[in-house]
Structures are given as C-alpha cells and as structure tokens.
Enzyme design. Structure first.
Site, PDB file in Angstrom:
ATOM      1  N   TYR A 146       0.814  -1.215   0.000  1.00 44.41           N
ATOM      2  CA  TYR A 146       0.000   0.000   0.000  1.00 44.41           C
ATOM      3  C   TYR A 146       0.848   1.266   0.000  1.00 44.41           C
ATOM      4  O   TYR A 146       0.346   2.355  -0.236  1.00 44.41           O
ATOM      5  CB  TYR A 146      -0.970   0.006   1.202  1.00 44.41           C
ATOM      6  N   LYS A 195       3.559 -15.361   2.872  1.00 44.74           N
ATOM      7  CA  LYS A 195       3.522 -16.176   1.647  1.00 44.74           C
ATOM      8  C   LYS A 195       4.967 -16.508   1.302  1.00 44.74           C
ATOM      9  O   LYS A 195       5.492 -16.166   0.224  1.00 44.74           O
ATOM     10  CB  LYS A 195       2.805 -15.381   0.538  1.00 44.74           C
ATOM     11  N   ASP A 227      -2.837 -18.189   2.214  1.00 46.08           N
ATOM     12  CA  ASP A 227      -3.997 -18.877   1.616  1.00 46.08           C
ATOM     13  C   ASP A 227      -4.576 -19.889   2.593  1.00 46.08           C
ATOM     14  O   ASP A 227      -5.788 -20.007   2.757  1.00 46.08           O
ATOM     15  CB  ASP A 227      -3.626 -19.507   0.259  1.00 46.08           C
ATOM     16  N   ASP A 251      -5.292  -6.597   5.813  1.00 51.56           N
ATOM     17  CA  ASP A 251      -6.497  -5.927   5.323  1.00 51.56           C
ATOM     18  C   ASP A 251      -7.554  -6.980   4.958  1.00 51.56           C
ATOM     19  O   ASP A 251      -8.708  -6.912   5.379  1.00 51.56           O
ATOM     20  CB  ASP A 251      -6.125  -5.076   4.096  1.00 51.56           C
ATOM     21  N   ASP A 255     -11.053  -8.430   7.388  1.00 51.89           N
ATOM     22  CA  ASP A 255     -12.451  -8.419   6.938  1.00 51.89           C
ATOM     23  C   ASP A 255     -13.054  -9.814   7.063  1.00 51.89           C
ATOM     24  O   ASP A 255     -14.202  -9.976   7.478  1.00 51.89           O
ATOM     25  CB  ASP A 255     -12.560  -7.950   5.475  1.00 51.89           C
TER      26      ASP A 255
HETATM   27  C1  IPM Z   1      -9.145  -0.651   6.037  1.00 50.21           C
HETATM   28  C2  IPM Z   1      -9.571  -0.098   4.729  1.00 50.21           C
HETATM   29  C3  IPM Z   1      -8.467   0.775   4.180  1.00 50.21           C
HETATM   30  C4  IPM Z   1      -7.241  -0.101   4.060  1.00 50.21           C
HETATM   31  C5  IPM Z   1      -8.789   1.472   2.858  1.00 50.21           C
HETATM   32  C6  IPM Z   1     -10.031   2.313   2.982  1.00 50.21           C
HETATM   33  C7  IPM Z   1      -7.639   2.275   2.352  1.00 50.21           C
HETATM   34  O1  IPM Z   1      -9.916  -1.119   3.857  1.00 50.21           O
HETATM   35  O2  IPM Z   1      -8.875   0.131   6.964  1.00 50.21           O
HETATM   36  O3  IPM Z   1      -9.070  -1.876   6.168  1.00 50.21           O
HETATM   37  O4  IPM Z   1      -7.116  -0.837   3.096  1.00 50.21           O
HETATM   38  O5  IPM Z   1      -6.404  -0.061   4.931  1.00 50.21           O
HETATM   39 MG    MG Z   2      -9.963  -3.035   4.759  1.00 48.20          MG
END
Ligand code: IPM
Ligand code: MG
Length: 361
Positions: A146, A195, A227, A251, A255
């Site tokens: 990133y 990885k 993975d 990231d 989620d």
């Molecule tokens: C998070 C979000 C951010 C990230 C985005 C909005 C840049 O997805 O905080 O997880 O990828 O870090």
């Molecule tokens: Mg995110």
C-alpha cells in the site's frame, strides 16, 4: 484528568456513529471525573469538499496536537460519488493512508471475537463455533504494497501497472514485537501469516519474526501461509490468538475474521505508533447506502473509544465499563438492524447510544 481527543467524523455513517461514541465518552467523563476536549478534524470526502484534498497539513497538525484521535469512517459510493472521478491520490482513501503514514501508525490491532449473544448472526456451524473465539489481528499498517512505489504506463504498446511490496527488517521487527507483547497478555500464541513459499518479502518477514520470538520463550510461534490462513479462519477460528501479518494480508484477513464474528458492525480497531498515541476507528467502512437514516450500528465506534481509553489513556476501569455496557445491551436484547434476530428489539443508532449510556456503571 484532561485529555485532548481529535475527532474525525468523516463520511457516510461516520458522523452518526461518532456522535454516539462521543455521547458515551461524555458520560464516562461525568461519571469518572475526567475532562475530554474534542477537536474536530476533517478527513476523507468531507475534506475534499471543504479543502479540495482528502487530508490537509492542518488536519495532520491537529491530530499530532491531540492525545488520541477517534475516527468514524471515510469514503463514498465509488460508482456515484464525484470523489471517485478524482485521481487516486486525491480520493478519500488516500487521506486515511496519508494520516497513518504521517503519524507513523504502524501497528493496527483488530480484535475479532464472537459475542455469545450474537451467535445467531455467526455464519459458522455450531460445532465450529464451540464456546466462541477471540483473535487479535496485528496488521502492519505503514509498509508493504500500500506504500511501495506504483505506476501505470504503456510498455511495448500495452498498458502496464506495477505496485511494489517492500519491507525492511526494522519495519518487520517493530510490528513483531507488538504482536508478541500482545500475545503475552493473552493466550500466548502468535500465528505469523505470510507467503514465504513465493515472496522474498515474506521470507525476510519469517526470518525476523523468528529472531524476535527468541526473546519470548513462553510464547508459541507458528507460521502459516496466507492462503491456508484464509481457510483456517472459517475452518477452525478457535485455534487463533494473535495473528501477525503484513499490510495487505491483514487488510483482507481482518475483513474475513470480522465476518465470521457475525457482524462487522461490532468490531473496533486501534492504530498505534511507538508512543501512547493512537487513531481509533471501527473496522467497517462508511456504508453510504444507509447514511443519514439513523440505522447504523454505533457499537464498533463505541468499542474503538473504549480501546482509546485503554491503550492511549491507561483508563482500564473506564474502558471495562464501556465493554460491559455493550455486553449488557446485547443481553437485554437490543439490536441494530445489522445484528437483528428474532425476539430482539430493533433500535436505531442514536437510541443504541442512549441505551449504552444508561448501562455505564
Ligand atoms: C481498512 C480499509 C483501508 C485499508 C482502505 C479504505 C484504504 O480497507 O482500513 O481496512 O485498506 O487499509
Ligand atoms: Mg480493509
């Protein structure tokens, strides 16, 4: 005592959920005799509208002058919002990446635990859930893909894009130390996710993590390929205590981990640097589709405020009071739409804030 809190309400449901978190903080201040002074900070789409850029120097200065920053969420609907007509470095997300970098917030803590009251919302089978799970994702937040160099250009008549995944050993070491320190206060296990069967950056990651592990003889370290980790989180989430991983893997896995808890609307996060300073935000996004309707779940933001009290201000008792209020409100059967189940009472965002305040002892 007095504390200076920077407040980034942001976009979408951000303003509503932050309002409820501030309501709870104000009640804590009253009850426990603290003073919280809030400074409003613009970031994301609202900053683009007001100042033309998602993050200004003034915003960074204001954040640095605070003891901690509480944030809602930023961003809009990528299909319809004019913010997404702008070049990538001027979009709302660039503001968030920018503030993380500017404040050196390299350690992102994302707890994913299952509330037994919300078992119904968990998509996993009962035999997998068992008596619940509780993992802490330690995501590296200021390096990796990133933040590496990127460009898109035409090479040999073909549009070609490149992103760079780069880590140096110091960046890996400092986040690994955080993971082991955190595990030491929990169930004493670190799963480092990489990885290493493909990537050089992962092979260095593994080497440095192993070096750090030598200083923590009573913590169990295991390595897991990303993975496989994605699979294990749904197959057996109970095996995890602290998951240590680089920026992009964290990231994605955070989620996934939040989804298996049943509601991303419940999960807080802390982004910390090497001092007591931190930026605290819910793990979820700005949900522009439900913004302004008073139906968003403010609990993740309220729990982020609780993390702020605990990690930046050392106010453990006050943080415990907020966490207990959240449990109590669930036990009492109140739910926002995202976590609603049969037999419960559905409430909106501001009512949920009031119910939490009533339960702070
Ligand atoms: C998070 C979000 C951010 C990230 C985005 C909005 C840049 O997805 O905080 O997880 O990828 O870090
Ligand atoms: Mg995110």
């Amino acid at each position: 005592m007095g504390y200076k809190i920077g407040v980034i309400k942001g976009d979408g449901i951000g303003p509503e959920i932050v309002t409820e978190a501030v309501k709870v903080l104000d009640h804590i201040a009253l009850k426990y005799g603290h003073q919280f002074d809030y400074t409003k900070i613009l970031m994301g789409g609202c900053s683009i509208d007001a100042c033309g850029v998602p993050l200004t120097e003034e915003a960074i200065t204001a954040a640095k002058a605070s003891d901690a920053v509480l944030m809602g969420s930023i961003g809009g609907d990528a299909k319809t919002s004019p913010w997404y007509q702008l070049p990538p470095e001027k979009r709302p997300e660039a503001g968030l990446l920018g503030i993380r970098k500017a404040l050196n917030l390299f350690a992102n803590l994302r707890p994913a635990n299952l509330y037994k009251e919300l078992k119904e919302a968990c998509p996993l089978r009962d035999d997998i859930i068992g008596d619940g799970f509780d993992m802490m994702i330690m995501r590296e937040l200021t390096g990796g893909l990133y933040f590496g160099a990127r460009k898109t250009e035409e090479i040999d008549g073909k549009m070609t894009a490149v992103d760079t995944l780069i880590y140096n050993e110091d960046e890996i070491r400092r986040i690994a130390i955080r993971a082991f320190d955190t595990a030491a206060k929990r169930r004493k296990k670190v799963t480092s996710v990489d990885k290493a069967n493909v990537l050089d950056s992962s092979r260095l990651w593994r080497k440095i993590v192993e070096e750090v592990a030598k200083d923590y003889p009573d913590i169990t370290l295991e390595h897991m390929l990303v993975d496989n980790a994605a699979m294990q989180i749904v197959k057996n989430p109970r095996q995890f205590d602290v998951i240590l991983t680089e920026n992009m893997f964290g990231d994605i896995l955070s989620d996934e981990a939040s989804m298996v808890t049943g509601s991303i609307g419940m999960l807080a996060s802390a982004s910390l640097n090497d001092s007591k300073f931190g930026l605290y935000e819910p793990s979820h996004g700005s949900a522009p589709d439900i913004a302004g309707q008073d139906i968003a779940n403010p609990i993740a933001t309220v729990l982020s405020a609780s993390m702020m009290l605990r990690y930046s201000f050392d106010l453990d008792k006050e943080a415990d009071a907020i966490d207990a209020a959240v449990k109590q409100v669930l036990t009492d059967g109140y739910r926002t739409g995202d976590i609603m189940s049969e037999g419960c009472t559905k409430v909106g965002c501001s009512r949920m804030g009031d119910l939490l305040v009533e339960r702070i002892r």
